[in-house]
Design an enzyme around this catalytic site. Structure first.
Site, PDB file in Angstrom:
ATOM      1  N   LYS A 173       0.496  36.508  72.966  1.00  0.00           N
ATOM      2  CA  LYS A 173       1.239  37.754  72.787  1.00  0.00           C
ATOM      3  C   LYS A 173       0.655  38.783  73.756  1.00  0.00           C
ATOM      4  CE  LYS A 173       2.786  39.457  68.438  1.00  0.00           C
ATOM      5  NZ  LYS A 173       2.431  40.242  67.247  1.00  0.00           N
TER       6      LYS A 173
HETATM    7  C1  E4P Z   1       4.889  41.556  65.479  1.00  0.00           C
HETATM    8  O1  E4P Z   1       4.651  40.435  65.878  1.00  0.00           O
HETATM    9  C2  E4P Z   1       3.921  42.482  64.901  1.00  0.00           C
HETATM   10  O2  E4P Z   1       2.799  41.767  64.463  1.00  0.00           O
HETATM   11  C3  E4P Z   1       4.413  43.203  63.678  1.00  0.00           C
HETATM   12  O3  E4P Z   1       5.707  42.827  63.308  1.00  0.00           O
HETATM   13  C4  E4P Z   1       4.105  44.645  63.610  1.00  0.00           C
HETATM   14  O4  E4P Z   1       4.659  45.198  62.447  1.00  0.00           O
HETATM   15  P1  E4P Z   1       4.231  46.617  61.847  1.00  0.00           P
HETATM   16  O5  E4P Z   1       5.014  47.665  62.528  1.00  0.00           O
HETATM   17  O6  E4P Z   1       4.593  46.517  60.392  1.00  0.00           O
HETATM   18  O7  E4P Z   1       2.753  46.767  62.076  1.00  0.00           O
END
Ligand code: E4P
Length: 229
Positions: free
Chosen positions: A83
């Site tokens: 990522k």
């Molecule tokens: C995506 O891969 C992220 O880990 C995640 O969805 C972030 O979500 P949040 O806005 O609830 O922290």
């Protein structure tokens, strides 16, 4: 649409993987920090629990260092997708990693233009954060629709991943708009199980069945086992 779990918790992955609905998982630095486990152990164990891609995120802001971190994360397990946070450095790292055959999930994507750039850099997934858009009063469904609409006509291979899911309706919106994946926290996945009429229906079936004890004996003899009641 495939469902990933968005978590850094091995226990949550184990719980939800048992349902047979998970196609992958996503972690991020915040989720891994919250879990308190050794990150390498957690990522490896999550990879063993889900038979699909598991995103693990680089934290550097330097493109060359991102590539080094990405290669190391990928070496943890063959399920790891790297990522990468969106930006000029992230695009450069994505191009380098994808040219090496390492799948990249471009994260923190909030506009169609960012999604188009991510696709051109070779990302396998673009993660559009629904909840964080809603938090700043931007209609996440409209942005997601624009992203899907911008990528699909050109036949881009990149998959749209709905992230920052805060409630079950976000999941339905992502599926309706044609997203390939939604990554969903365990809490929201559990909420997706529930409906009062389902609970009520099960209670009534149970009460009606138990009103005739010979039916339970019939089922025990049919299965050759004694049910726990
Ligand atoms: C995506 O891969 C992220 O880990 C995640 O969805 C972030 O979500 P949040 O806005 O609830 O922290």
């Amino acid at each position: 649409m495939r469902l990933f779990i968005d978590t850094g918790s091995v226990d949550e992955v184990r719980e939800i993987a048992a349902w047979g609905v998970l196609a992958g998982a996503t972690t991020n630095p915040s989720l891994l920090a919250k879990s308190g486990d050794d990150p390498g152990d957690a990522i490896r164990r999550i990879c063993e629990l889900v038979d699909g891609p598991v995103s693990a995120e680089v934290v550097s802001d330097d493109p060359e260092r991102m590539v080094v971190e990405g290669r190391a994360l990928r070496a943890l397990h063959e399920h790891v997708t790297v990522k990468v946070p969106f930006g000029a450095a992230g695009l450069q790292a994505t191009r380098a990693l994808s040219d090496e055959g390492i799948p990249v999930n471009m994260t923190l994507v909030f506009t169609p233009t960012q999604a188009i750039l991510s696709a051109e850099a070779g990302a396998t997934y673009v993660s559009c954060f629904m909840g964080r858009l809603d938090d700043v009063s931007v209609d996440s469904a409209a942005v997601l629709a624009e992203i899907v609409g911008a990528l699909r006509p050109a036949g881009a291979a990149v998959q749209v991943l709905a992230a920052s899911i805060r409630h079950p309706e976000h999941v339905v919106t992502a599926a309706t708009l044609g997203c390939e994946v939604a990554t969903v926290p365990a809490k929201v996945l559990r909420q997706m199980l529930n409906h009062p009429l389902t609970a009520e229906g099960i209670a009534k079936f149970d009460a009606d069945w138990q009103s005739r004890p010979e039916l339970a004996r019939w089922l025990d003899s049919l299965t050759g086992t004694v049910a726990v009641r």
